[in-house]
Design an enzyme around this catalytic site. Structure first.
Site, PDB file in Angstrom:
ATOM      1  CD  GLU A 269      -2.983  -0.678   2.007  1.00 52.62           C
ATOM      2  OE1 GLU A 269      -2.824  -0.259   2.705  1.00 52.62           O
ATOM      3  OE2 GLU A 269      -3.857  -1.607   2.025  1.00 52.62           O
TER       4      GLU A 269
ATOM      5  CD  GLU B 163      -3.644  -5.574   4.256  1.00 56.15           C
ATOM      6  OE1 GLU B 163      -4.461  -5.595   4.736  1.00 56.15           O
ATOM      7  OE2 GLU B 163      -2.508  -5.577   4.295  1.00 56.15           O
TER       8      GLU B 163
HETATM    9  C1  BGC Z   1      -2.830  -2.278   5.748  1.00 57.52           C
HETATM   10  C2  BGC Z   1      -3.341  -3.029   7.186  1.00 57.52           C
HETATM   11  C3  BGC Z   1      -3.825  -2.665   7.946  1.00 57.52           C
HETATM   12  C4  BGC Z   1      -5.261  -3.052   7.923  1.00 57.52           C
HETATM   13  C5  BGC Z   1      -6.613  -2.578   8.522  1.00 57.52           C
HETATM   14  C6  BGC Z   1      -4.106  -2.240   5.326  1.00 57.52           C
HETATM   15  O1  BGC Z   1      -4.931  -0.866   4.699  1.00 57.52           O
HETATM   16  O2  BGC Z   1      -2.472  -2.813   4.907  1.00 57.52           O
HETATM   17  O3  BGC Z   1      -1.632  -2.683   7.317  1.00 57.52           O
HETATM   18  O4  BGC Z   1      -4.228  -3.284   9.346  1.00 57.52           O
HETATM   19  O5  BGC Z   1      -5.083  -2.505   6.005  1.00 57.52           O
HETATM   20  O6  BGC Z   1      -6.237  -1.207   8.492  1.00 57.52           O
END
Ligand code: BGC
Length: 451
Positions: free
Chosen positions: A166, A354
């Protein structure tokens, strides 16, 4: 049968600063997040929390991997702490740091869990920040060297490398509005420079990883940004959602996938770029565009999307729209249209690197952690992801965020994203109901999502 592709990598993700702890052990250097959390002049983090101990994965990784195994996980996306490997970012290598990741990778492999290694998930060595961090072009060879050291060391064991997590969040939150480390508030021109330096750094790292590890490895990057989905399933509306996703308009250019990916893949900025980006772009010599490397895959972090109508306008959410504990909109459709539109634009395979939600989790009287909202979230989002695969989007795997509750940056430990609960007073781990739900999804390769 409604299943995901064969060999689909079902996993979980976390990042070094958010879970490791051991912030000053075994020769590790300081990172900008150590400094940000320990700033004696300002409290940047809710409750004054720090990542000093976090989930203590540095000492407990063997138990954590054993738990991953019982859940049937097939992959673990983790990040390497740059200052653990090279304490000042560009000088001597700290063997003890490499040793930690050796042990972690070997433990994963011994348990048939594929290690997915992210090189940069925000914990920049402080010594590099002292020289300007991502605004100083000296970081490009330094990052390339760091990547090469890791590729050389882990070749034959790690197949998937992800360079930068990111860059948009680092740029906007860290250098733009200052709520993340390093806490700066810079102009749009400077932010445009940072994006370009990120793109060059990714490219340098990719070249050097490939040079030492060759065809055995796949190199990706994990950008983020706005992803839109249509209100209606019509060709016009879908087209409007696509265009809104990749629009570099003045008020939103910084948080777009294309601000990085167009540089790497098309070697130019989109025509919708605002003046600040155009002014900067005019100073980039052609030789620099030629240095850009197209990644082998794109990692996508999917949380919340924007609904767009057929005119291309954002749709206002009605009162009572579903929210997560940290007040993000629950929008499963983005898991269908987000990957679809990224594939349409770039034609590269994708990993969902993610996806998850924060809940107000607690231990119930029966000693268990019941998290029906997270179960419903996973259920809905994964059904939409399945639609993307049915539409022909090549998705290599899905990493749930996160395995453990962990340090949520400026929100500290206030937000719980894990499928495994962490009692921060004892560091005990308790798998939540969603962990068992996810286990069943994995075991059936997604079939239970449709029962
Ligand atoms: C990030 C993580 C973060 C997650 C939840 C993403 O933007 O890569 O490090 O914990 O979102 O906010």
């Amino acid at each position: 049968m409604n299943c995901f592709p064969e060999n689909f990598l079902w996993g979980v993700a976390c990042a070094s600063y958010q879970c490791e702890g051991a912030w000053d052990e075994d020769g590790k250097g300081r990172s900008i997040w150590d400094d940000f959390c320990h700033d004696p002049y300002a409290e940047h983090i809710r409750n004054g929390d720090t990542g000093d101990i976090a989930c203590d994965c540095y000492h407990r990784f063997r138990d954590d991997v054993a738990l991953m195994k019982t859940l049937g996980l097939k992959a673990y996306r983790f990040s390497v702490s740059w200052p653990r490997i090279i304490p000042d970012g560009d000088g001597a290598v700290n063997e003890a740091g490499l040793h930690y990741y050796d042990e972690l990778v070997d433990e994963l492999l011994a348990n048939d869990i594929e290690p997915l290694m992210t090189l940069y998930h925000w914990d920049l060595p402080s010594a590099l920040q002292d020289k300007g961090g991502w605004l100083n072009r000296e970081i490009i060879p330094a990052f390339g060297r760091y990547a090469e050291i890791l590729a050389e060391h882990f070749k034959g064991r790690v197949k998937y490398f992800m360079t930068i997590n990111e860059p948009q969040c680092v740029t906007v939150l860290g250098y733009g509005i200052g709520i993340h480390a390093p806490g700066l508030k810079l102009s749009d021109e400077k932010l445009a420079q940072i994006y370009h330096i990120f793109a060059l750094s990714h490219s340098e790292a990719q070249r050097r990883i490939k040079a030492v590890a060759g065809a055995d490895v796949q190199v990706g990057i994990v950008p983020c940004g706005r992803l839109c989905y249509p209100s209606m399933n019509t060709p016009e509306n879908k087209e409007a959602a696509y265009r809104a996703s990749f629009n570099l308009a003045k008020d939103r250019w910084g948080f777009t996938f294309n601000i990085i990916l167009d540089s790497l893949i098309f070697r130019r900025y989109d025509d919708s770029a605002p003046d600040a980006v155009r002014r900067f772009a005019a100073t980039i010599p052609p030789s620099e565009w030629e240095q850009m490397e197209t990644p082998d895959f794109i990692g996508v972090n999917v949380y919340s999307g924007d609904e767009v109508d057929c005119k291309g306008d954002f749709v206002r959410r009605p009162a009572g729209f579903p929210l997560t504990a940290n007040k993000w909109f629950v929008t499963p459709e983005v898991m269908h249209y987000g990957p679809l539109n990224l594939y349409r634009r770039y034609g590269l395979p994708l990993f969902i690197t993610e996806n998850g939600q924060s809940c107000n989790d607690r231990i119930f009287l029966d000693g268990k952690v019941h998290d029906p909202e997270r179960i419903d979230f996973l259920h809905r989002y994964l059904r939409e992801l399945h639609k993307a695969t049915e539409d022909g989007t090549p998705i290599l795997g899905y990493m749930q965020w996160s395995f453990l509750d962990n340090f949520e940056w400026s929100e500290g430990y206030n937000e719980r994203f894990g499928i495994v609960y962490v009692d921060y007073s004892t560091l005990q781990r308790i798998p939540k109901d969603s962990a068992f739900f996810y286990r069943n999804i994995i075991a059936s390769n997604g079939a239970v999502l449709f029962e």
